[in-house]
Design a protein around this motif. Structure first.
Motif, PDB file in Angstrom:
ATOM      1  N   ILE A  58       0.821  -1.214   0.000  1.00 57.46           N
ATOM      2  CA  ILE A  58       0.000   0.000   0.000  1.00 57.46           C
ATOM      3  C   ILE A  58       0.860   1.272   0.000  1.00 57.46           C
ATOM      4  CG2 ILE A  58      -2.052  -0.997   1.050  1.00 57.46           C
ATOM      5  CD1 ILE A  58       0.454   0.863   3.193  1.00 57.46           C
ATOM      6  N   SER A  59       2.182   1.129  -0.117  1.00 61.93           N
ATOM      7  CA  SER A  59       3.039   2.315  -0.017  1.00 61.93           C
ATOM      8  C   SER A  59       3.543   2.811  -1.370  1.00 61.93           C
ATOM      9  CB  SER A  59       4.246   2.022   0.887  1.00 61.93           C
ATOM     10  OG  SER A  59       5.038   0.984   0.368  1.00 61.93           O
ATOM     11  N   GLY A  60       2.985   2.289  -2.455  1.00 57.29           N
ATOM     12  CA  GLY A  60       3.350   2.783  -3.781  1.00 57.29           C
ATOM     13  C   GLY A  60       2.368   3.818  -4.294  1.00 57.29           C
ATOM     14  N   ASN A  61       1.591   4.411  -3.369  1.00 57.79           N
ATOM     15  CA  ASN A  61       0.580   5.389  -3.795  1.00 57.79           C
ATOM     16  C   ASN A  61       1.191   6.616  -4.467  1.00 57.79           C
ATOM     17  OD1 ASN A  61       1.707   6.364  -1.401  1.00 57.79           O
ATOM     18  ND2 ASN A  61      -0.140   5.957  -0.206  1.00 57.79           N
ATOM     19  N   ASN A  62       2.494   6.806  -4.283  1.00 52.50           N
ATOM     20  CA  ASN A  62       3.153   7.954  -4.901  1.00 52.50           C
ATOM     21  C   ASN A  62       3.213   7.828  -6.425  1.00 52.50           C
ATOM     22  OD1 ASN A  62       4.444  10.463  -4.191  1.00 52.50           O
ATOM     23  ND2 ASN A  62       6.341   9.604  -4.968  1.00 52.50           N
ATOM     24  N   TYR A  63       3.020   6.603  -6.943  1.00 51.71           N
ATOM     25  CA  TYR A  63       3.106   6.375  -8.383  1.00 51.71           C
ATOM     26  C   TYR A  63       1.741   6.366  -9.060  1.00 51.71           C
ATOM     27  CZ  TYR A  63       7.751   4.790  -6.989  1.00 51.71           C
ATOM     28  OH  TYR A  63       9.008   4.716  -6.455  1.00 51.71           O
ATOM     29  N   CYS A 148       2.564  17.180  -1.403  1.00 53.36           N
ATOM     30  CA  CYS A 148       3.876  16.954  -0.792  1.00 53.36           C
ATOM     31  C   CYS A 148       3.747  16.065   0.442  1.00 53.36           C
ATOM     32  CB  CYS A 148       4.511  18.293  -0.424  1.00 53.36           C
ATOM     33  SG  CYS A 148       6.168  18.168   0.278  1.00 53.36           S
ATOM     34  N   MET A 149       2.711  16.283   1.243  1.00 52.27           N
ATOM     35  CA  MET A 149       2.484  15.452   2.423  1.00 52.27           C
ATOM     36  C   MET A 149       2.223  14.003   2.038  1.00 52.27           C
ATOM     37  SD  MET A 149       0.109  17.865   4.863  1.00 52.27           S
ATOM     38  CE  MET A 149      -0.081  16.543   6.061  1.00 52.27           C
ATOM     39  N   GLY A 150       1.401  13.818   1.006  1.00 53.15           N
ATOM     40  CA  GLY A 150       1.122  12.462   0.555  1.00 53.15           C
ATOM     41  C   GLY A 150       2.381  11.758   0.078  1.00 53.15           C
ATOM     42  N   GLY A 151       3.221  12.487  -0.684  1.00 53.36           N
ATOM     43  CA  GLY A 151       4.464  11.899  -1.165  1.00 53.36           C
ATOM     44  C   GLY A 151       5.430  11.589  -0.037  1.00 53.36           C
ATOM     45  N   ASN A 152       5.485  12.468   0.963  1.00 48.15           N
ATOM     46  CA  ASN A 152       6.406  12.251   2.077  1.00 48.15           C
ATOM     47  C   ASN A 152       5.986  11.092   2.966  1.00 48.15           C
ATOM     48  OD1 ASN A 152       7.125  13.444   5.232  1.00 48.15           O
ATOM     49  ND2 ASN A 152       8.773  13.249   3.732  1.00 48.15           N
ATOM     50  N   SER A 153       4.693  10.818   3.015  1.00 47.46           N
ATOM     51  CA  SER A 153       4.217   9.741   3.892  1.00 47.46           C
ATOM     52  C   SER A 153       4.850   8.406   3.531  1.00 47.46           C
ATOM     53  CB  SER A 153       2.691   9.634   3.817  1.00 47.46           C
ATOM     54  OG  SER A 153       2.263   9.200   2.537  1.00 47.46           O
ATOM     55  N   THR A 154       5.075   8.176   2.242  1.00 45.16           N
ATOM     56  CA  THR A 154       5.650   6.893   1.819  1.00 45.16           C
ATOM     57  C   THR A 154       7.095   6.742   2.245  1.00 45.16           C
ATOM     58  OG1 THR A 154       6.303   7.775  -0.350  1.00 45.16           O
ATOM     59  CG2 THR A 154       4.118   6.815  -0.170  1.00 45.16           C
ATOM     60  N   THR A 155       7.817   7.864   2.406  1.00 46.91           N
ATOM     61  CA  THR A 155       9.222   7.757   2.820  1.00 46.91           C
ATOM     62  C   THR A 155       9.324   7.207   4.235  1.00 46.91           C
ATOM     63  OG1 THR A 155       9.373  10.024   3.707  1.00 46.91           O
ATOM     64  CG2 THR A 155       9.804   9.727   1.362  1.00 46.91           C
ATOM     65  N   TRP A 156       8.383   7.560   5.099  1.00 48.34           N
ATOM     66  CA  TRP A 156       8.387   7.031   6.463  1.00 48.34           C
ATOM     67  C   TRP A 156       8.078   5.534   6.453  1.00 48.34           C
ATOM     68  CZ3 TRP A 156       9.782   9.960  10.682  1.00 48.34           C
ATOM     69  CH2 TRP A 156       9.897  11.333  10.476  1.00 48.34           C
ATOM     70  N   MET A 157       7.105   5.143   5.642  1.00 41.59           N
ATOM     71  CA  MET A 157       6.759   3.721   5.560  1.00 41.59           C
ATOM     72  C   MET A 157       7.925   2.907   4.988  1.00 41.59           C
ATOM     73  SD  MET A 157       2.907   4.039   4.000  1.00 41.59           S
ATOM     74  CE  MET A 157       1.782   5.328   4.560  1.00 41.59           C
ATOM     75  N   ASN A 158       8.485   3.384   3.877  1.00 47.43           N
ATOM     76  CA  ASN A 158       9.570   2.651   3.224  1.00 47.43           C
ATOM     77  C   ASN A 158      10.815   2.590   4.091  1.00 47.43           C
ATOM     78  OD1 ASN A 158       8.087   2.110   0.897  1.00 47.43           O
ATOM     79  ND2 ASN A 158       8.733   3.985  -0.120  1.00 47.43           N
ATOM     80  N   THR A 159      11.126   3.672   4.786  1.00 44.52           N
ATOM     81  CA  THR A 159      12.299   3.681   5.667  1.00 44.52           C
ATOM     82  C   THR A 159      12.122   2.683   6.797  1.00 44.52           C
ATOM     83  OG1 THR A 159      12.799   6.000   5.163  1.00 44.52           O
ATOM     84  CG2 THR A 159      13.722   5.094   7.194  1.00 44.52           C
ATOM     85  N   ALA A 160      10.952   2.690   7.424  1.00 46.04           N
ATOM     86  CA  ALA A 160      10.689   1.749   8.516  1.00 46.04           C
ATOM     87  C   ALA A 160      10.840   0.316   8.054  1.00 46.04           C
ATOM     88  CB  ALA A 160       9.278   1.978   9.080  1.00 46.04           C
ATOM     89  N   VAL A 161      10.300   0.023   6.883  1.00 42.28           N
ATOM     90  CA  VAL A 161      10.306  -1.342   6.360  1.00 42.28           C
ATOM     91  C   VAL A 161      11.707  -1.775   5.922  1.00 42.28           C
ATOM     92  CG1 VAL A 161       9.565  -2.681   4.368  1.00 42.28           C
ATOM     93  CG2 VAL A 161       7.878  -1.436   5.702  1.00 42.28           C
ATOM     94  N   LEU A 162      12.366  -0.949   5.110  1.00 47.57           N
ATOM     95  CA  LEU A 162      13.654  -1.331   4.549  1.00 47.57           C
ATOM     96  C   LEU A 162      14.749  -1.425   5.600  1.00 47.57           C
ATOM     97  CD1 LEU A 162      13.641   0.701   1.219  1.00 47.57           C
ATOM     98  CD2 LEU A 162      13.707  -1.775   1.436  1.00 47.57           C
TER      99      LEU A 162
END
Length: 577
Positions: A58-63, A148-162
């Motif tokens: 669900i974290s590819g919403n930026n695309y 910008c907020m929507g795009g930044n939200s995925t960085t927190w998810m991806n960082t936590a996961v990776l």
């Protein structure tokens, strides 16, 4: 080894003692002790990985911007340059991923997920209010902020996961990166196809899904995704075998999901409401199926534990006789290490680098610029697929968005596993796969520039595959070149290429060249129909990919010795029996 306990903070293995302790988190100590105890088990580590997979789903919403960009353009009466600037604002959100990188060494994984989910709820929720006409369109600058907020939200998810999973599975970074990035690639198709099946591609419903679903999934992942205190331990042969089976099982399930989504897109079942509901129900079962992996590990672990308990009693006396000698040897090794640290001024490639040390290396900038050429041009296509489809005479572009996502998945999941295989086999540098993707992407842009029948379909597949390879290969490459100690921050510095590439190739190149060919519409916007609208854009991006190809070859040459060392290390490691 000392018993690792939560005590209101995220646990760290003893080898990372030099890192700062994580800030306290607002859960009860007893609850955190119980959850940390689960994370310390083999099945708990795999349960965390499965929840990480769900977060990536669900974290590819930026695309997904192309799915609702036309609605925003029409509603606000924007030119293509203005619309592309909104897409750049979305990607600029990733520039603030540096905050997530800094936080990854300060906050526990659940806190990082919480921040990402709340930010996504607000960012995409505000866009839903506008597109659904619940509120009047926000001023342009405010729309930039919420995107910008929507795009930044995925960085927190991806960082936590990776960061968490790369540390939990240090010996399998390629497969971990391929699987996690692969599911990110699938997430666009998952959202797009579910929206097509249930809501007939309604952009307002699509945005509502983007705001609510990630928050729910991240809320569940907060309970189980955390760093395992045993992640640095040497595994025995049976554990390695089980890990290999688990990765293969999750890979197989991922491929099954991708093929299922592809079949839905090609058969056009979205037009049948009953078939669409069946599709969603079966897809839900597919997405839940990775949960079988930790169940298998738990059952296997119980059998193994009973066997180890018998062996442990026999080894206790032998271990006690060797303790004194081992302690003396360890002290001598530690003393030598301290002396070496005093002499060594700068870490070598392959060792832990701070961000300052990393940016002083040639390898970092070669990787950075080559990454820009690949992901920057790929984002330009993804952000403009809606207008590209209209320009080439297509009334519905959702299939191209979905194709890019699905084939991006194959690129991600395949390159992670294949690159890892060739490192183990002959020490082939991982960046060589980036070089191959760049030259293929350049060919794809030439095909799209020719605007032959079906060229956009072929181009979306090629761009999806190559973009996926680029992401999946660069993630473990960065960890191998600069270490895992400060990986969260280094990763987020590297993905500054996403907003930078979006600005250069989508905001400026595609936006300006499109507007120069477009005609104005009565509502104040503009439109362009014909192959000429994007031909020059594709040609310039193909040249950029050729530059990236050369840089990737250079990086492969400069890192060949490092990968030979990694190859030798993998061959020399013999799991304990």
């Amino acid at each position: 080894m000392k018993e690792a306990r939560w005590e209101g903070k995220d646990a760290r293995e003893e080898g990372d003692a030099g890192e700062e302790e994580k800030l306290s988190f607002s859960f009860s100590v007893d609850s955190m002790d119980a959850l940390h105890g689960i994370a310390g088990t083999s099945w708990g580590k795999w349960l965390g990985f499965v929840t990480a997979v769900w977060v990536q789903c669900i974290s590819g919403n930026n695309y997904t911007f192309s799915n609702y960009s036309d609605a925003i353009k029409t509603l606000m009466g924007l030119t293509q340059l203005q619309l592309n600037s909104l897409s750049v604002a979305k990607d600029i959100g990733k520039a603030f991923g540096i905050l997530a990188g800094l936080a990854s060494d300060k906050l526990p994984t659940p806190a990082i997920l919480l921040i990402g989910s709340v930010e996504g709820l607000l960012g995409y929720g505000a866009q839903w209010l506008v597109v659904s006409k619940t509120i009047k369109p926000l001023p342009y600058w405010q729309m930039c902020v919420v995107l910008c907020m929507g795009g930044n939200s995925t960085t927190w998810m991806n960082t936590a996961v990776l960061v968490t999973c790369m540390r939990n599975f240090r010996r399998n970074r390629g497969p971990v990166s391929g699987i996690l990035k692969g599911y990110v690639g699938l997430s666009t198709a998952i959202f797009t196809d579910i929206c097509s099946a249930l809501f007939a591609d309604d952009p307002a419903s699509f945005l509502l899904m983007l705001s609510i679903v990630p928050a729910v999934v991240c809320g569940f992942a907060m309970l189980f995704l955390r760093e395992s205190p045993k992640s640095g331990e040497v595994q025995d042969e049976e554990s390695d075998r089980i890990d290999g089976w688990c990765f293969a099982a999750i890979n197989t399930l991922a491929v099954a999901i991708a093929v299922y989504l592809l079949g839905f897109d090609l058969t056009g079942l979205s037009s049948n409401k009953y078939a669409s509901k069946v599709f969603v129900a079966v897809l839900s079962i597919f997405l839940l199926s990775p949960a079988s992996v930790p169940i298998y590990v738990a059952i296997t672990g119980k059998k193994k534990k009973s066997e180890l308990d018998v062996e442990a009693r026999l080894l206790i006396s032998h271990d006690n006789t060797e303790t004194a000698a081992t302690t003396e040897a360890s002290a001598a090794v530690a003393e030598q290490a301290v002396e070496l640290d005093k002499v060594k001024k700068r870490p070598e490639i392959g060792e832990d680098h701070t961000i300052v040390e990393a940016v002083k290396t040639t390898e970092f900038w070669v990787l950075f610029v080559s990454f820009l050429c690949g992901v920057g041009t790929g984002l330009a296509v993804m952000n403009n697929l809606g207008q590209m489809g209209v320009a080439m005479g297509y009334s519905d572009v959702s299939i191209f968005v979905s194709m890019t996502s699905i084939w991006g998945f194959f690129g991600r999941i395949g390159s992670g596993t294949i690159s890892e295989h060739f490192i183990k086999k002959n020490g082939l540098p991982r960046p060589i796969w980036n070089a191959a993707s760049q030259i293929l992407m350049a060919i794809g842009y030439v095909v799209m520039a020719l605007a032959l029948p079906g060229s956009l379909f072929i181009g979306s597949i090629v761009v999806g595959i190559c973009y996926g390879v680029r992401l999946a290969v660069s993630v473990p490459t960065a960890s191998e070149l600069f270490g895992l100690k400060y990986y969260g921050l280094i990763y987020n510095i590297l993905i500054l290429n996403l907003p930078l590439g979006s600005f250069l190739f989508s905001g400026l190149l595609a936006g300006l060249l499109y507007d120069s060919q477009a005609t104005k519409t009565p509502d104040g916007g503009n439109t362009c129909v014909g192959a000429h609208c994007y031909r020059l854009v594709f040609i310039i991006m193909s040249f950029a990919c050729l530059v990236g190809f050369g840089l990737d070859l250079l990086l492969s040459y400069r890192t060949r010795r490092l990968y030979l060392k990694i190859h030798a290390s993998k061959r020399s490691q013999r799991p304990l029996k």
